[in-house]
Design a protein around this motif. Structure first.
Motif, PDB file in Angstrom:
ATOM      1  N   GLY A  70       0.801  -1.220   0.000  1.00 16.19           N
ATOM      2  CA  GLY A  70       0.000   0.000   0.000  1.00 16.19           C
ATOM      3  C   GLY A  70       0.827   1.260   0.000  1.00 16.19           C
ATOM      4  O   GLY A  70       0.344   2.325  -0.404  1.00 16.19           O
ATOM      5  N   ASP A  71       2.074   1.192   0.486  1.00 15.80           N
ATOM      6  CA  ASP A  71       2.963   2.348   0.379  1.00 15.80           C
ATOM      7  C   ASP A  71       3.285   2.599  -1.092  1.00 15.80           C
ATOM      8  O   ASP A  71       3.277   1.678  -1.912  1.00 15.80           O
ATOM      9  N   GLN A  72       3.596   3.848  -1.408  1.00 12.77           N
ATOM     10  CA  GLN A  72       3.833   4.228  -2.798  1.00 12.77           C
ATOM     11  C   GLN A  72       5.234   4.797  -2.962  1.00 12.77           C
ATOM     12  O   GLN A  72       5.750   5.489  -2.071  1.00 12.77           O
ATOM     13  N   GLY A 130       7.159   4.183 -21.978  1.00 12.06           N
ATOM     14  CA  GLY A 130       7.901   4.994 -21.017  1.00 12.06           C
ATOM     15  C   GLY A 130       9.398   4.880 -21.141  1.00 12.06           C
ATOM     16  O   GLY A 130      10.127   5.845 -20.952  1.00 12.06           O
ATOM     17  N   GLY A 131       9.882   3.682 -21.429  1.00 12.47           N
ATOM     18  CA  GLY A 131      11.315   3.491 -21.547  1.00 12.47           C
ATOM     19  C   GLY A 131      12.032   3.588 -20.216  1.00 12.47           C
ATOM     20  O   GLY A 131      11.455   3.365 -19.150  1.00 12.47           O
ATOM     21  N   SER A 132      13.280   3.964 -20.262  1.00 11.10           N
ATOM     22  CA  SER A 132      14.153   3.941 -19.093  1.00 11.10           C
ATOM     23  C   SER A 132      13.758   4.945 -18.023  1.00 11.10           C
ATOM     24  O   SER A 132      13.885   4.676 -16.835  1.00 11.10           O
ATOM     25  N   MET A 133      13.268   6.113 -18.434  1.00 13.74           N
ATOM     26  CA  MET A 133      13.061   7.195 -17.474  1.00 13.74           C
ATOM     27  C   MET A 133      11.644   7.272 -16.923  1.00 13.74           C
ATOM     28  O   MET A 133      11.371   8.078 -16.037  1.00 13.74           O
ATOM     29  N   HIS A 134      10.721   6.461 -17.468  1.00 12.23           N
ATOM     30  CA  HIS A 134       9.326   6.551 -17.036  1.00 12.23           C
ATOM     31  C   HIS A 134       8.802   5.163 -16.704  1.00 12.23           C
ATOM     32  O   HIS A 134       7.884   4.654 -17.341  1.00 12.23           O
ATOM     33  N   LEU A 135       9.391   4.556 -15.704  1.00 11.22           N
ATOM     34  CA  LEU A 135       8.976   3.223 -15.265  1.00 11.22           C
ATOM     35  C   LEU A 135       7.814   3.337 -14.284  1.00 11.22           C
ATOM     36  O   LEU A 135       7.742   4.269 -13.489  1.00 11.22           O
ATOM     37  N   ARG A 136       6.935   2.356 -14.352  1.00 11.37           N
ATOM     38  CA  ARG A 136       5.785   2.349 -13.436  1.00 11.37           C
ATOM     39  C   ARG A 136       5.254   0.928 -13.339  1.00 11.37           C
ATOM     40  O   ARG A 136       5.232   0.187 -14.321  1.00 11.37           O
ATOM     41  N   ASN A 137       4.819   0.553 -12.153  1.00 12.35           N
ATOM     42  CA  ASN A 137       4.092  -0.700 -11.961  1.00 12.35           C
ATOM     43  C   ASN A 137       3.226  -0.547 -10.727  1.00 12.35           C
ATOM     44  O   ASN A 137       3.702  -0.656  -9.592  1.00 12.35           O
ATOM     45  N   PHE A 142       4.975   0.918  -7.266  1.00 22.40           N
ATOM     46  CA  PHE A 142       5.877   1.901  -7.880  1.00 22.40           C
ATOM     47  C   PHE A 142       5.016   2.804  -8.749  1.00 22.40           C
ATOM     48  O   PHE A 142       4.659   2.473  -9.871  1.00 22.40           O
ATOM     49  N   ALA A 143       4.669   3.975  -8.200  1.00 27.79           N
ATOM     50  CA  ALA A 143       3.705   4.858  -8.854  1.00 27.79           C
ATOM     51  C   ALA A 143       4.233   5.444 -10.143  1.00 27.79           C
ATOM     52  O   ALA A 143       3.462   5.782 -11.043  1.00 27.79           O
ATOM     53  N   GLY A 144       5.548   5.579 -10.259  1.00 28.20           N
ATOM     54  CA  GLY A 144       6.123   6.093 -11.490  1.00 28.20           C
ATOM     55  C   GLY A 144       7.369   6.892 -11.233  1.00 28.20           C
ATOM     56  O   GLY A 144       7.617   7.365 -10.125  1.00 28.20           O
ATOM     57  N   SER A 145       8.171   7.039 -12.274  1.00 25.04           N
ATOM     58  CA  SER A 145       9.354   7.887 -12.188  1.00 25.04           C
ATOM     59  C   SER A 145       9.201   9.047 -13.162  1.00 25.04           C
ATOM     60  O   SER A 145       8.628   8.892 -14.240  1.00 25.04           O
ATOM     61  N   SER A 146       9.686  10.203 -12.769  1.00 27.82           N
ATOM     62  CA  SER A 146       9.581  11.408 -13.584  1.00 27.82           C
ATOM     63  C   SER A 146      10.961  11.842 -14.030  1.00 27.82           C
ATOM     64  O   SER A 146      11.894  11.906 -13.231  1.00 27.82           O
ATOM     65  N   ALA A 442      -4.974  12.259  -7.641  1.00 23.24           N
ATOM     66  CA  ALA A 442      -5.818  11.687  -8.685  1.00 23.24           C
ATOM     67  C   ALA A 442      -5.269  10.345  -9.151  1.00 23.24           C
ATOM     68  O   ALA A 442      -6.038   9.421  -9.450  1.00 23.24           O
ATOM     69  N   MET A 443      -3.953  10.214  -9.222  1.00 22.00           N
ATOM     70  CA  MET A 443      -3.358   8.922  -9.574  1.00 22.00           C
ATOM     71  C   MET A 443      -3.732   7.857  -8.551  1.00 22.00           C
ATOM     72  O   MET A 443      -3.823   6.670  -8.884  1.00 22.00           O
TER      73      MET A 443
END
Length: 698
Positions: A70-72, A130-137, A142-146, A442-443
């Motif tokens: 549940g942690d993000q 997303g590629g290397s810089m925009h991973l998410r699961n 893992f909410a995402g990388s910016s 919102a996410m």
């Protein structure tokens, strides 16, 4: 809030054997994964830059296994290690032994999918978008990388806000580099998070260089933890890439966050062995020397975790080597399972930009006593928002002074004092932070309504609006959505001057992902608001202040109705000229049409309603223009910010060349002086005159 900044935590008690093995295994997985990735880049198999975390693996390995379901987690452009360790933490049991047990198939598949994502192959975790810089699961938290430096901090605060609101005991962890501490988003968000006491941990991986710039060259106040303390964050600092100290510091800070102590900051002094991108050392680029790199190689977290007599008692050298070999073998197996390139897909840009338009719910039977009430446009907006907040626990309303006596809700007598501070949130004057917070919330499934106060202020929050919220689907291959509702007023002709009078329609329609509406009356406004709060995409609602005082008869059914988020409407039929407009322009055009009728000209008025390109009702426009043969685009915006030229250019490609089209807009600057402002802002007389000229120009 009590704060403290230390150069190092107390001596850690040391991990048990199982924890030591897992941390070592996780770090070796990251090292092997990125080593393989660099080889792929050398072979030309990777598109775009490769930012490795070789040398920094200990930060992720020490912190992320301590998180709970549940942690993000929010990462940055250098986030392979965050993504991989978080994936392992959520898919591999804590007591799993790499020396005796096979890696769980789910974890192995996700390693393969991460390779596939970065290589742009089928099966990538974000469909290769997303590629290397925009991973998410989302499944592993893992909410995402910016890829925008500091851009993920406000989003992480929104995830933490959602957890605090729901009371689920969760927290959000945001990883940033040392350079991000100089971004305004860090300071704005740290302040807002402290005010709201959000369960947020900001981890600064101070690897010594923001690309090629040292912290002492870019930050006037060191250590960086001092800047967290300035915003009342509990702050700890770990030196020399010490994995066990990092583990202990994170444990302390996470415990405090979960007790309700508010946000915290952890600075870990670490080091990337290689250049900002690619496989060469930084010394090859000339901004640091080989001696410095050699000193930090001696502090390699893989070496530090394995060294020391106490650790030798828990894990012998042969066993440590076996852990490394197991990690390498699993990474090799995952890589060999990556599918080959698939057939070249046909790009549908809008498929990556938005979800389906919401289907209006079946309306409830209208009560027989649903008597109309006369309300101003402004009060109707207030009541619509108040009803949404009151009836849906996921709806939150935030902005500057929205819970104050002078705010929208209080002014209409709609402020629910019991919700102030929980779901009606007063924010500091820091648009980037609270807009970004809304995006993260919102996410996480909340439905934020954000008051930007004035359309001009969208420019202050532009990164969060356009690089993040609007682009969220494209960043993560349609695995995420951020249905934020932004409401912004435009005081056209009311003496507010250039810095407050921007009509943001063209700005938002110039960037992908946003649905844009500027309702001309409260019924359409309420219908669009209700649909936006059940939809899948961010929506901008532009409010023209001169319309606020207009009085309308409204029923409860109007407040419950849903309007489509696509489609134009014919406000007034006509035969001689089509006036295309929206918002305040509809009012001008109605008056102009009355005047034109007295002069023998029949004007048809088309209210565009949906203003973003994918939602534009080209069929209605083409049908009207074909019938009248003439089109006047009346844009209640400055000439340089008008959407008319873009629409005309598109229609010229779609329509017979015999259709005559012209544009009418306000002057580029709206001065404060009334005599000058009257010359700058359109009037109904201007619309009538332009329509007559168009009709007599044949």
């Amino acid at each position: 809030m009590q704060t403290r900044s230390v150069t190092q935590t107390r001596a850690p008690s040391g991990p048990d054997r199982t924890t030591l093995i897992r941390m070592l295994f996780d770090m070796h997985v990251v090292r092997a994964f990125e080593t393989r990735l660099l080889a792929c880049a050398d072979e030309g198999l990777v598109t775009g830059p490769v930012h490795t975390s070789i040398g920094q693996e200990g930060v992720a390995a020490a912190i992320l296994p301590q998180l709970r379901p549940g942690d993000q987690v929010v990462g940055n452009h250098r986030s392979h290690h965050h993504f991989l360790v978080q994936t392992l933490s959520r898919t591999v049991p804590p007591d799993w032994d790499p020396l005796t047990q096979p890696l769980p198939e789910r974890a192995l598949h996700l390693l393969t999918d991460c390779f596939a994502e970065i290589l742009g192959r089928p099966g990538g975790v974000n469909n290769g978008a997303g590629g290397s810089m925009h991973l998410r699961n989302e499944a592993v938290g893992f909410a995402g990388s910016s890829a925008i430096v500091g851009g993920g901090i406000p989003l992480a605060s929104g995830l933490a806000f959602a957890q605090r609101l729901r009371g689920d005991g969760g927290c959000a962890v945001c990883f940033i580099g040392d350079g991000a501490v100089n971004q305004g988003t860090f300071h704005e968000t740290a302040n807002l998070a402290a005010i709201l006491r959000l369960p947020l941990l900001i981890v600064v991986e101070n690897n010594g260089y923001a690309e090629a710039t040292r912290p002492d060259e870019a930050s006037a106040l060191l250590p960086l933890t001092s800047q967290g303390v300035a915003h009342s964050l509990t702050a700890l600092r770990v030196r020399d890439n010490d994995v066990l100290q990092t583990h202990d510091a994170a444990r302390q800070l996470l415990a405090g966050i979960r007790r309700g102590a508010g946000p915290a900051m952890l600075e870990v002094e670490t080091y990337r062995h290689l250049d900002h991108t690619g496989g060469a050392p930084g010394s090859a680029a000339g901004y640091r020397d080989a001696a410095e790199e050699a000193r930090w190689r001696d502090l390699d977290p893989l070496l530090r975790l394995r060294s020391g007599p106490a650790r030798d008692e828990l894990l012998g050298q042969d066993e440590a080597d076996a852990v490394a070999a197991a990690a390498g073998a699993w990474v090799d197996r995952a890589y060999r399972a990556v599918p080959p390139p698939g057939p070249t897909p046909v790009l549908d840009p809008y498929a990556l930009l938005r979800g389906p338009a919401p289907s209006p719910p079946v309306p409830a039977p209208r009560p027989t006593d649903d008597r109309p009430r006369t309300l101003s446009f402004r009060d109707a907006i207030a009541e619509g928002i108040a009803r949404a907040v009151r009836t849906d626990p996921d709806v939150v309303f935030l902005g500057e002074e929205v819970a104050k006596p002078g705010g929208l809700l209080a002014g209409a007598g709609c402020l629910d004092a019991g919700l102030a501070g929980t779901r009606i949130i007063d924010t500091p004057i820091s648009e980037a932070s609270f807009v970004g917070l809304a995006g993260g919330a919102a996410m996480a499934g909340l439905r934020p309504i954000v008051e930007l106060m004035y359309g001009s202020f969208a420019l202050i929050a532009a990164d969060q609006l356009f690089n993040h919220i609007g682009a969220i689907r494209a960043l993560y291959g349609n695995t995420a959505q951020a249905p934020v509702v932004i409401r912004a007023k435009v005081p056209t002709g009311l003496g507010y001057g250039p810095q407050h009078s921007l009509n943001p329609v063209a700005l938002f329609t110039a960037f992908p992902g946003w649905r844009v509406h500027a309702p001309a009356d409260p019924r359409d406004y309420l219908g669009v608001l209700n649909s936006a709060l059940t939809g899948h995409d961010p929506v901008l609602l532009v409010e023209f202040s001169p319309l606020y005082g207009e009085r309308h008869e409204l029923t409860d059914a109007d407040f419950a109705a849903h309007a489509p988020l696509t489609g134009a409407r014919i406000v007034r039929p006509g035969t001689d000229v089509t006036i295309v407009t929206y918002g305040l322009g509809v009012t001008w055009s109605r008056v102009a049409a009355d005047d034109l009728a007295t002069r023998g000209v029949s004007a048809e008025i088309v209210d565009l309603r949906a203003l973003d390109t994918p939602s534009l009702d080209w069929a209605t426009l083409q049908d009207s223009l074909t019938r009248t043969g003439r089109g006047l685009f009346v844009d209640p915006a400055a000439r340089g910010q008008a959407i008319g030229p873009r629409l005309i250019a598109e229609l010229l490609d779609r329509m017979p060349t015999t259709v005559r089209m012209r544009q009418l807009a306000c002057a580029d600057v709206q001065p404060v002086a009334p005599v000058l402002e009257r010359q700058a802002v359109l009037t109904a007389e201007d619309v009538s005159r332009a329509a007559r000229r168009l009709c007599t120009a044949d």
